[in-house]
Design an enzyme around this catalytic site. Structure first.
Site, PDB file in Angstrom:
ATOM      1  CD  GLN A 107      -0.839   0.067  -7.069  1.00  0.00           C
ATOM      2  OE1 GLN A 107      -1.540  -0.717  -7.727  1.00  0.00           O
ATOM      3  NE2 GLN A 107      -1.346   1.091  -6.421  1.00  0.00           N
ATOM      4  CD  GLU A 124       4.088  -1.846  -5.070  1.00  0.00           C
ATOM      5  OE1 GLU A 124       3.322  -2.588  -4.410  1.00  0.00           O
ATOM      6  OE2 GLU A 124       4.069  -0.603  -4.990  1.00  0.00           O
ATOM      7  CG  HIS A 138       6.675  -2.560  -1.902  1.00  0.00           C
ATOM      8  ND1 HIS A 138       7.136  -1.264  -1.875  1.00  0.00           N
ATOM      9  CD2 HIS A 138       5.324  -2.473  -1.777  1.00  0.00           C
ATOM     10  CE1 HIS A 138       6.123  -0.433  -1.721  1.00  0.00           C
ATOM     11  NE2 HIS A 138       4.999  -1.148  -1.666  1.00  0.00           N
ATOM     12  CB  SER A 139      12.767  -2.808  -5.203  1.00  0.00           C
ATOM     13  OG  SER A 139      13.421  -3.930  -4.667  1.00  0.00           O
ATOM     14  CG  HIS A 188       1.746  -4.455   0.698  1.00  0.00           C
ATOM     15  ND1 HIS A 188       1.376  -4.696  -0.610  1.00  0.00           N
ATOM     16  CD2 HIS A 188       2.253  -3.188   0.721  1.00  0.00           C
ATOM     17  CE1 HIS A 188       1.663  -3.629  -1.345  1.00  0.00           C
ATOM     18  NE2 HIS A 188       2.184  -2.709  -0.565  1.00  0.00           N
TER      19      HIS A 188
END
Length: 338
Positions: free
Chosen positions: A280, A303, A172-173, A102
């Protein structure tokens, strides 16, 4: 939410002010922080908050697992924290064992973005990542636009560079449609016939494996915990439309992939559509209640992105961005309440 349309959220240790903007269109209400371009809170039509969020700048800097943030310069993992581009090797910050995750130690989730409100339901955030930041080449100018339209939250990503580089931006919630508890009873469907197997370091092996007949098959709706005890952290492959190249960087994005999540208890649902070639799927099973305010399975992530380790995998859709081109990506989140 007891907050105004725009207020001061806090200050970083370096003295940068972090602001909070609230977008509201009468159906959705979304709180966005300039720290990490982070979705702190997302209320659907019945008033339920369906994402995991934190209460302070300190928590986001020290207790977060990328909750709601835009991650970059490269979301997901790059194997052995290095890649080669145009014959030159670039070494990145290794912050996930031997690998880069990330964007590195201080990725975009820890940067304060510049906000430009365009209306009660429209917010543009941008930042400049200097050449060499976390080991990446080229000065990258990135932006993400948050736009509410009915029951849909639309995210539009753009990026340009002054030198060849790689880029992979995603949000990225962690979603929990029940508004609390855990997500093991959520029902998931992924329109993906293949996934990327990974090694012990969660780096793709390079294979695009069929999901049919495996525990990774979500082409029909299934509970999160129906197989593998619900422990998923894998990239699923969406099929590009005929004639489209998932590596394209310019032009109008085509929403090529879809994922759906429902919470049978509440009747709330989420449909995700994206122009990206993969998603993802992470079920939050590695969340640590001692290190963060949330324990295992408190939320799940979808994601949308380029494939992990794509800079080292020529057969994967390209993550390379060159001067004169624009990285363009769109993801839409449509919420339902029965």
């Amino acid at each position: 939410m007891t907050m105004t349309g725009h207020d001061a959220f806090g200050v970083t240790p370096g003295g940068e002010q972090v602001d909070r903007y609230v977008l509201d269109n009468g159906r959705l209400r979304v709180a966005v922080l300039t720290l990490g371009a982070t979705v702190q809170r997302l209320e659907v039509a019945d008033g339920t908050n369906v994402v995991l969020g934190l209460d302070s700048v300190d928590d986001y800097l020290n207790r977060s697992r990328y909750f709601g943030a835009v991650v970059g310069r490269y979301g997901n993992r790059i194997g052995h924290a290095r890649f080669t581009l145009d014959g030159k090797e670039y070494r990145l910050a290794a912050n996930d064992g031997a690998h880069s995750l990330h964007g590195g130690v201080r990725g975009f989730d820890k940067r304060v973005w510049r906000a430009e409100p365009a209306g009660p339901a429209d917010l543009l955030l941008s930042l400049v990542s200097p050449d060499g930041e976390e080991g990446y080449p080229g000065e990258l100018t990135a932006s993400v636009r948050y736009l509410l339209d009915g029951d849909t939250l639309r995210l539009e990503y753009r990026a340009t560079t002054d030198a060849p580089t790689v880029v992979n931006l995603t949000n990225h919630s962690y979603f929990n449609l029940a508004g609390g508890g855990d997500v093991r009873g959520h029902v998931v469907m992924l329109e993906a016939g293949h996934y990327l197997p990974v090694d012990e370091g969660k780096i793709p092996t390079g294979e695009l494996a069929p999901v049919a007949g495996t525990p990774f098959d979500f082409t029909e709706p299934a509970r999160v915990d129906a197989r593998l005890d619900g422990r998923y952290d894998h990239c699923y492959v969406f099929t590009a439309p005929s004639g489209a190249d998932p590596g394209d960087r310019d032009g109008e994005p085509v929403l090529r992939g879809r994922a759906t999540v429902t919470d049978p208890g509440s009747g709330r649902s989420l449909e995700v559509a994206t122009s990206e070639p993969g998603v993802q799927f992470y079920t939050g099973h590695m969340l640590d209640g001692a290190a963060t305010p949330f324990g295992p399975f408190a939320g799940l992530c979808l994601e949308t992105q380029r494939f992990p380790d794509a800079p080292n995998r020529p057969a994967f859709p390209s993550a390379v961005l060159r001067p004169g081109a624009t990285h363009v990506s769109v993801t839409e989140y449509r919420f339902g309440v029965s």
